[in-house]
Design a protein around this motif. Sequence first.
Motif, PDB file in Angstrom:
ATOM      1  N   GLU B 170      37.585  30.512  45.676  1.00  0.00           N
ATOM      2  CA  GLU B 170      38.487  30.419  46.835  1.00  0.00           C
ATOM      3  C   GLU B 170      39.604  29.413  46.584  1.00  0.00           C
ATOM      4  N   ALA B 171      39.246  28.308  45.922  1.00  0.00           N
ATOM      5  CA  ALA B 171      40.248  27.285  45.612  1.00  0.00           C
ATOM      6  C   ALA B 171      41.364  27.883  44.756  1.00  0.00           C
ATOM      7  N   TRP B 173      42.308  31.000  44.678  1.00  0.00           N
ATOM      8  CA  TRP B 173      43.139  31.860  45.534  1.00  0.00           C
ATOM      9  C   TRP B 173      44.089  30.996  46.370  1.00  0.00           C
ATOM     10  N   ASP B 174      43.532  29.907  46.939  1.00  0.00           N
ATOM     11  CA  ASP B 174      44.348  29.034  47.788  1.00  0.00           C
ATOM     12  C   ASP B 174      45.516  28.442  47.025  1.00  0.00           C
ATOM     13  N   TYR B 176      47.247  29.929  44.996  1.00  0.00           N
ATOM     14  CA  TYR B 176      48.170  31.034  44.692  1.00  0.00           C
ATOM     15  C   TYR B 176      48.005  31.637  43.307  1.00  0.00           C
TER      16      TYR B 176
END
Lengths: 258, 268
Positions: B170-171, B173-174, B176
């Motif tokens: 998730e990190a 993805w966060d 970008y």
Amino acid sequence: MTGQRRWLRSASLANLLFLYAPIAVLVVFSFNASRLSARWQGFTLQWYQMLASDEALFAAVQNSLLVAVVSTMIATILGVSAAVGLERSHFPGQRLVDGALLLPLVIPEVMMGVALLLFFVMIQVPLSLVTVTIGHAAFNVPVVMVIVRARLRKLDPALEEAARDLGATAWQAFRRVTLPLLSPAIIGGVLMAFTVSLDDFIVTFFTAGPGSTTLPLKVYSMIKSGVSPEINALSAILVLVSMALIALSLVMQRVNGK
Amino acid sequence: MPALVWMGVFLFLPLLLVLVISFAARGTYGGVEWTFSLANYLNMADPLYLRIYARSLALAAATTVVCLLLGFPLAYYIARAPARWQAVWLMLIIIPFWTNFLVRTYAWMFILRSEGLFHTVLSSVGLVTSPIEILYSDTAVLIGLVYGYLPFMVLPLYAAIERLDRSVVEAAWDLYASGWSVFWRVVLPLTKPGVIAGCLLVFIPSVGAFITPDLLGGARSMMVGNLIQHEYLVVRDWPFGSAISFALMALVLVGIAVYFKVETKVAV
């Protein structure tokens, strides 16, 4: 994210289709009336009837069951004792023994087959159901051992020590405390070894002599003489039997898990 | 320990015998002549046999790659499914594996043969007119091997992905990262031990396969396993057959040694 999720799900379902479609096709076409074509020409049970009158097939099933029962018994006794011995004692060179006992799980099966064939020929033991059984017991010892050892590692040694403190002999403590706690793993190992033995083709192929045809050898010779609906019918029965064995092992695990 | 005695007599002694005989010579009538020479190992370099080893290695490598490509999305999907569904999916992956290997291979003979189901379906919708020859080719062997060993790839991959910390992904993805770079730079490096385990579990049985090339490959798609069987049971040149088996076993053991080396390195 959802697009990715959907893509993963379709890929997974496609995998499942790939795994099951061939088996499903075999079963469906075991009821096909046509002998030669892969076109559907009506429902029939005649291939099953032909199997039922094949006496060589029944002899092969009997041989397979005999080999599986005896080799599983030998492998279970040897495998459980090896698991306990290796887990509960420490001796020089133990790592080497550990690795060596796992060898049958990793070496190519063909290699194991030719080695046994060579050995029996050299010591002039005629190939028979006995040599097949010996071979099966050899590759099943590590199967049982690995499963039992995994469970043994999770057992609290304090349980056995408590039994000893309360005056039990080493054998009583093992027999009355450790063995019952190991029983789910032993049953798991027995089922696994039995299945592996029933299904084995390669080691059997090299160690079987005249008159010791097992079911996989019979299936192989049928396949070698060409595709036929009888093989489809036999395959369908074998698929059903293995599903039943899996269901049985699941039920056993659930019963023992409680 | 009784197990050690049994294995000593019925496994290690026979394997030792294979090693010893690989240095002997073939007797006139197929037996063994007890001489010492390296001739069998030197004979292995014959171009005829080299082609067979090359085919075995190439088919095993191709099987491994295809299993990885098919198995990774599947393992990822299972590892991210709700816990109840994970058990069901894993069961579904394992069930075909419990079905007799000959039966599973025969299924593909039934589908791929020139008048088989695949051809019947394609011709009934008008896609092909003449019989297509897939059975008895390297393609058929590849399909059979992938079919047989896919579960060996999925299970270790699943175990590795299941342990992968979701928040790390998730990190990424966060921050970008694109889908590709999340996969290449986060997911794949962190699941490397599972990838290596899966690849070895597929490669090892594939390279020594016997049934699949024997039934689906025909005479032109011989692999090492078939060559060994041929030398033992048809040509009856046991010393040469033994030399080839030993080379195959050495290859497999080197593969396993590499795996343990990588695994301990990752663990540290």
